[in-house]
Design a protein around this motif. Sequence first.
Motif, PDB file in Angstrom:
ATOM      1  N   SER A 184       0.887  -1.100   0.253  1.00 46.45           N
ATOM      2  CA  SER A 184       0.364  -0.099   0.243  1.00 46.45           C
ATOM      3  C   SER A 184       0.320   1.510  -0.164  1.00 46.45           C
ATOM      4  O   SER A 184       0.458   2.219  -0.645  1.00 46.45           O
ATOM      5  CB  SER A 184      -0.731  -0.074   1.179  1.00 46.45           C
ATOM      6  N   ASP A 228       1.971   2.075  -3.504  1.00 41.02           N
ATOM      7  CA  ASP A 228       0.739   2.265  -4.124  1.00 41.02           C
ATOM      8  C   ASP A 228       1.062   3.756  -3.945  1.00 41.02           C
ATOM      9  O   ASP A 228       0.264   4.387  -4.727  1.00 41.02           O
ATOM     10  CB  ASP A 228      -0.390   1.377  -3.914  1.00 41.02           C
ATOM     11  N   GLN A 242      -1.822   5.496  -6.529  1.00 37.71           N
ATOM     12  CA  GLN A 242      -2.397   4.949  -6.818  1.00 37.71           C
ATOM     13  C   GLN A 242      -3.119   3.456  -5.370  1.00 37.71           C
ATOM     14  O   GLN A 242      -2.251   3.128  -4.893  1.00 37.71           O
ATOM     15  CB  GLN A 242      -2.431   3.708  -8.004  1.00 37.71           C
ATOM     16  N   ARG A 292      -3.969   0.862  -3.270  1.00 45.50           N
ATOM     17  CA  ARG A 292      -4.875  -0.079  -3.285  1.00 45.50           C
ATOM     18  C   ARG A 292      -4.451  -1.003  -2.055  1.00 45.50           C
ATOM     19  O   ARG A 292      -4.428  -0.551  -1.129  1.00 45.50           O
ATOM     20  CB  ARG A 292      -4.180  -0.730  -4.381  1.00 45.50           C
ATOM     21  N   GLY A 333      -9.616   0.986  -6.620  1.00 39.32           N
ATOM     22  CA  GLY A 333      -8.575  -0.257  -6.201  1.00 39.32           C
ATOM     23  C   GLY A 333      -8.834  -0.942  -4.803  1.00 39.32           C
ATOM     24  O   GLY A 333      -8.083  -1.620  -4.254  1.00 39.32           O
TER      25      GLY A 333
END
Length: 297
Positions: free
Chosen positions: A80, A83, A88, A90, A118
Amino acid sequence: MDLRQMEVVVAVAEEGGFTAAAQRLHVVQSAVSSTVRALERELGTPLFDRTTHRVSLTPAGEAFVPAARATLRAAEQARSAVDAARGQLRGRVTVGTMQGVWADLHRPLAALRAEHPGVVVRLRQGAVTDIRQALREGTVDLAVVALDRQQQRGLVTRLLAREEMVLVSAPGRVLGGAGAGAGAGAGAGGRVTLAEAARLPLVDFTPGWAIRLAVDRAFRAAAVERESTFEVNDIVAASELVRADLGVCVMPISIADRFPDLDKHRFDRHAPSWKVMVVQPRGEAPPAVAALLRHMA
């Protein structure tokens, strides 16, 4: 040893068997069994006692599973973090909740979905005592539940709502007709005492439910004894019994409002109440969990 092996062992432990674990992981049972056997050979000890009817953890398994959960959470947080650095977000968020409050989660869940598509959210419904244990074990990331002060120990809580409970009855039922000394009775929207409620056939929720804990506490405070006529573990089932005039039920106003055809009666004093709160373990929340918490007002 790798993360997949840990994930398989944790799934078997949590699901209580190899078949259920395979269904959860979307693999065949033989793959789960071979993964567990390979890890047991590597560790030099069995993690599960296997019998014809059940699978249980050995002492080594009891020690392994919490450490495996912690490792899997750390790996998820690492993914995480990467990301998040890439913009991003997720990951997975497991939310524990109890019947009667989960529907109020649709707004923060919708906001989270719009902001971070996501992120996968898993809802786990159960009794408040089970959810509290899951929070401590790390199988639930956060929960929306009603806890009393003692149950909150060791957890971080934030109040979402406080509400009184009402007595719900079939349309037109005269509550004072329950027995001698019940008084003139209360019509729809009228007030009722706990003593009057105790003379009626009661639809109760099972022990361990937050509603049941609050109702038990209120009757004890009023020094009123009662007996359950029915015990259910489903709000819809409770409403159906009330609708059939087989009993009355004490429930929070927000839940009672979902059944507009039933009559609602407020208590004149000692009204049961509950506090709904968002609860999480101590420590820094993973990015996906923190994102959901931001949307919970």
